[in-house]
Design an enzyme around this catalytic site. Structure first.
Site, PDB file in Angstrom:
ATOM      1  CG  ASN A 295      46.662  -5.297 -11.408  1.00 21.79           C
ATOM      2  OD1 ASN A 295      47.568  -4.895 -10.713  1.00 21.79           O
ATOM      3  ND2 ASN A 295      46.868  -5.860 -12.592  1.00 21.79           N
TER       4      ASN A 295
ATOM      5  CB  ILE B  99      38.972  -6.536  -8.616  1.00 25.42           C
ATOM      6  CG1 ILE B  99      38.443  -5.349  -7.839  1.00 25.42           C
ATOM      7  CG2 ILE B  99      40.291  -7.037  -8.046  1.00 25.42           C
ATOM      8  CD1 ILE B  99      37.950  -5.692  -6.458  1.00 25.42           C
ATOM      9  CB  CYS B 100      42.483  -7.896 -12.994  1.00 31.21           C
ATOM     10  SG  CYS B 100      43.387  -9.227 -13.807  1.00 31.21           S
ATOM     11  CG  LEU B 101      43.039 -11.158  -6.640  1.00 31.44           C
ATOM     12  CD1 LEU B 101      44.527 -10.815  -6.639  1.00 31.44           C
ATOM     13  CD2 LEU B 101      42.406 -10.717  -5.332  1.00 31.44           C
TER      14      LEU B 101
END
Length: 184
Positions: free
Chosen positions: A107, A114-116
């Site tokens: 992620n 960032i993948c959030l």
């Protein structure tokens, strides 16, 4: 620590001596900075034990770093640095967050993206940014990327996710190699 809070108190106290209608741009404090004064105090009181926030310039609460040192899982022995920039339009838009530590993570890309979901301004699933969210939500979300939010099914770094699906042992070895090289 919160010198901006002290400045706000001084500014509020000094307004009584000014003529009404007079404005001094040097004494104006943005809505973002007022929110951050409160949120940073709450954040410092409620940081996860695996996180440490640092402010390079205590008068600029809108720019800080967060160190995450996971105490379990694949990333247990690492220390990962994040840079958080809070835009002037905060809290209507989310802060910009980047990972400064090179990492092998599904992620987080090796370049720090960032993948959030809560960092997304517009999210299809409804879990993206909302004005009710705070810096504390972001810190807890970043901390959780190393444990319960670690997501191999919807990766940003597809190579890392496929690597783990192909060979968990080799994935763990590569994670540890990255930690030894970049996250100590």
């Amino acid at each position: 620590m919160l010198t901006l809070a002290s400045k706000l108190k001084r500014d509020d106290g000094g307004k009584t001596g000014r003529a009404s209608g007079a404005s001094d741009s040097a004494h104006r404090v943005s809505i973002r900075d007022r929110l951050l004064t409160k949120e940073v105090a709450e954040l410092e009181a409620n940081l996860p034990s695996t996180c440490k926030a640092s402010f390079p310039d205590e008068d600029k609460l809108h720019h800080f770093q967060l160190a995450v040192s996971p105490d379990e899982g694949y990333y247990q022995s690492g220390r990962f640095q994040f840079e958080i920039d809070v835009p002037e339009a905060y809290n209507m838009v989310p802060p910009k967050v980047r990972c400064l530590t090179r990492i092998w993570h599904p992620n987080i890309t090796e370049t720090g993206e960032i993948c959030l979901s809560l960092l997304r301004e517009h999210s299809i699933d409804g879990t993206g940014w909302a004005p009710t969210r705070t810096l504390q939500d972001i810190v807890w979300g970043l901390n959780s990327l190393f444990t319960d939010l670690l997501n191999f099914d919807d990766p940003l770094n597809i190579d890392a996710a496929e690597h783990r699906l192909r060979d968990k042992g080799d994935f763990q070895n590569k994670v540890q190699d990255y930690i030894k090289r970049y996250a100590r």
